[in-house]
Design a protein around this motif. Structure first.
Motif, PDB file in Angstrom:
ATOM      1  N   VAL A 172       0.843  -1.208   0.000  1.00  0.00           N
ATOM      2  CA  VAL A 172       0.000   0.000   0.000  1.00  0.00           C
ATOM      3  C   VAL A 172       0.873   1.250   0.000  1.00  0.00           C
ATOM      4  O   VAL A 172       0.627   2.199  -0.753  1.00  0.00           O
ATOM      5  CB  VAL A 172      -0.965  -0.009   1.215  1.00  0.00           C
ATOM      6  CG1 VAL A 172      -1.695   1.324   1.350  1.00  0.00           C
ATOM      7  CG2 VAL A 172      -1.955  -1.155   1.098  1.00  0.00           C
ATOM      8  N   VAL A 173       1.909   1.260   0.828  1.00  0.00           N
ATOM      9  CA  VAL A 173       2.820   2.403   0.911  1.00  0.00           C
ATOM     10  C   VAL A 173       3.455   2.661  -0.455  1.00  0.00           C
ATOM     11  O   VAL A 173       3.483   3.793  -0.947  1.00  0.00           O
ATOM     12  CB  VAL A 173       3.907   2.168   1.988  1.00  0.00           C
ATOM     13  CG1 VAL A 173       4.965   3.255   1.945  1.00  0.00           C
ATOM     14  CG2 VAL A 173       3.270   2.074   3.373  1.00  0.00           C
ATOM     15  N   SER A 174       3.942   1.604  -1.089  1.00  0.00           N
ATOM     16  CA  SER A 174       4.593   1.725  -2.391  1.00  0.00           C
ATOM     17  C   SER A 174       3.597   2.185  -3.459  1.00  0.00           C
ATOM     18  O   SER A 174       3.872   3.110  -4.235  1.00  0.00           O
ATOM     19  CB  SER A 174       5.220   0.389  -2.788  1.00  0.00           C
ATOM     20  OG  SER A 174       5.775   0.470  -4.067  1.00  0.00           O
ATOM     21  N   PHE A 175       2.442   1.534  -3.506  1.00  0.00           N
ATOM     22  CA  PHE A 175       1.433   1.853  -4.517  1.00  0.00           C
ATOM     23  C   PHE A 175       0.956   3.300  -4.390  1.00  0.00           C
ATOM     24  O   PHE A 175       0.903   4.031  -5.387  1.00  0.00           O
ATOM     25  CB  PHE A 175       0.241   0.891  -4.404  1.00  0.00           C
ATOM     26  CG  PHE A 175      -0.893   1.255  -5.322  1.00  0.00           C
ATOM     27  CD1 PHE A 175      -0.822   0.974  -6.680  1.00  0.00           C
ATOM     28  CD2 PHE A 175      -2.019   1.896  -4.828  1.00  0.00           C
ATOM     29  CE1 PHE A 175      -1.863   1.322  -7.531  1.00  0.00           C
ATOM     30  CE2 PHE A 175      -3.068   2.255  -5.669  1.00  0.00           C
ATOM     31  CZ  PHE A 175      -2.991   1.959  -7.025  1.00  0.00           C
ATOM     32  N   LEU A 176       0.598   3.716  -3.173  1.00  0.00           N
ATOM     33  CA  LEU A 176       0.101   5.079  -2.991  1.00  0.00           C
ATOM     34  C   LEU A 176       1.179   6.116  -3.296  1.00  0.00           C
ATOM     35  O   LEU A 176       0.910   7.143  -3.918  1.00  0.00           O
ATOM     36  CB  LEU A 176      -0.455   5.266  -1.575  1.00  0.00           C
ATOM     37  CG  LEU A 176      -1.747   4.500  -1.265  1.00  0.00           C
ATOM     38  CD1 LEU A 176      -2.122   4.651   0.204  1.00  0.00           C
ATOM     39  CD2 LEU A 176      -2.880   4.965  -2.165  1.00  0.00           C
ATOM     40  N   GLY A 177       2.397   5.840  -2.877  1.00  0.00           N
ATOM     41  CA  GLY A 177       3.489   6.762  -3.153  1.00  0.00           C
ATOM     42  C   GLY A 177       3.713   6.947  -4.646  1.00  0.00           C
ATOM     43  O   GLY A 177       3.816   8.078  -5.143  1.00  0.00           O
ATOM     44  N   LYS A 178       3.773   5.840  -5.378  1.00  0.00           N
ATOM     45  CA  LYS A 178       3.973   5.907  -6.829  1.00  0.00           C
ATOM     46  C   LYS A 178       2.801   6.607  -7.515  1.00  0.00           C
ATOM     47  O   LYS A 178       2.998   7.379  -8.458  1.00  0.00           O
ATOM     48  CB  LYS A 178       4.159   4.503  -7.405  1.00  0.00           C
ATOM     49  CG  LYS A 178       5.494   3.880  -7.065  1.00  0.00           C
ATOM     50  CD  LYS A 178       5.586   2.455  -7.580  1.00  0.00           C
ATOM     51  CE  LYS A 178       6.887   1.809  -7.132  1.00  0.00           C
ATOM     52  NZ  LYS A 178       6.943   0.388  -7.495  1.00  0.00           N
TER      53      LYS A 178
END
Length: 184
Positions: A75-81
């Motif tokens: 989730v952290v990676s997806f939202l950041g990207k």
């Protein structure tokens, strides 16, 4: 620590080089009623960046409480990207900003360039002070929504990309202003 401070210096230089000769009326000129002036773009950048400062202070002091979603790396990676891509200089799709990030006023004072330059210095200091937090992989929430989480490193990528986006928008406004002045 990437090259955020160098990019911020370059953005500041672009702003001063591009808009320093403009008077108050020109800094506040809008091509249409639903677009922002150059001054409003710069003000918007200061407004949004400053909403990160209390979060950065809390992260550095150990008082930051990340929400549950921060524990899910996907989730952290997806939202950041996703946020980074939306914030970038490719402005084919217009994005409506959160109300907390609207420019603080409709008529911007003539000292906007000086205030922006000073703000950029503050922003660089905040980034430099956050070095250890970046190294430790700190995860923060967006100032606009606690459920939008990303790494602190991504937050600085977003801030710089967002600044570049609005500087390009301001340069386009300047070109429209110059065209309008020629046709007068």
């Amino acid at each position: 620590m990437k090259n955020w401070t160098t990019q911020i210096d370059q953005i500041t230089e672009q702003v001063l080089d591009s808009f320093d000769s403009l008077n108050t009326e020109e800094l506040n000129w809008k091509p249409t009623a639903d677009t922002w002036s150059i001054g409003q773009n710069l003000d918007h950048l200061m407004v949004i960046n400053k909403t990160y400062f209390p979060i950065l202070k809390d992260v550095r002091s150990g008082n930051h409480k990340a929400p549950f979603l921060a524990k899910i790396s996907f989730v952290v990676s997806f939202l950041g990207k996703t946020i980074l891509k939306a914030s970038g200089a490719d402005r084919k799709k217009k994005i409506k900003t959160f109300p907390i990030w609207e420019p603080s006023e409709s008529h911007i004072a003539p000292d906007i360039l000086e205030r922006f330059s000073k703000h950029q210095t503050e922003l660089k200091l905040e980034i430099e002070r956050s070095h250890a937090s970046i190294e430790n992989g700190a995860i923060i929430s967006s100032p606009a929504n606690k459920n939008i989480v990303y790494t602190l490193e991504t937050a600085f990528d977003i801030i710089v990309a967002h600044e570049q986006r609005h500087i390009e928008q301001s340069k386009e406004t300047l070109e429209l202003l110059r065209s309008a002045m020629i046709t007068r």
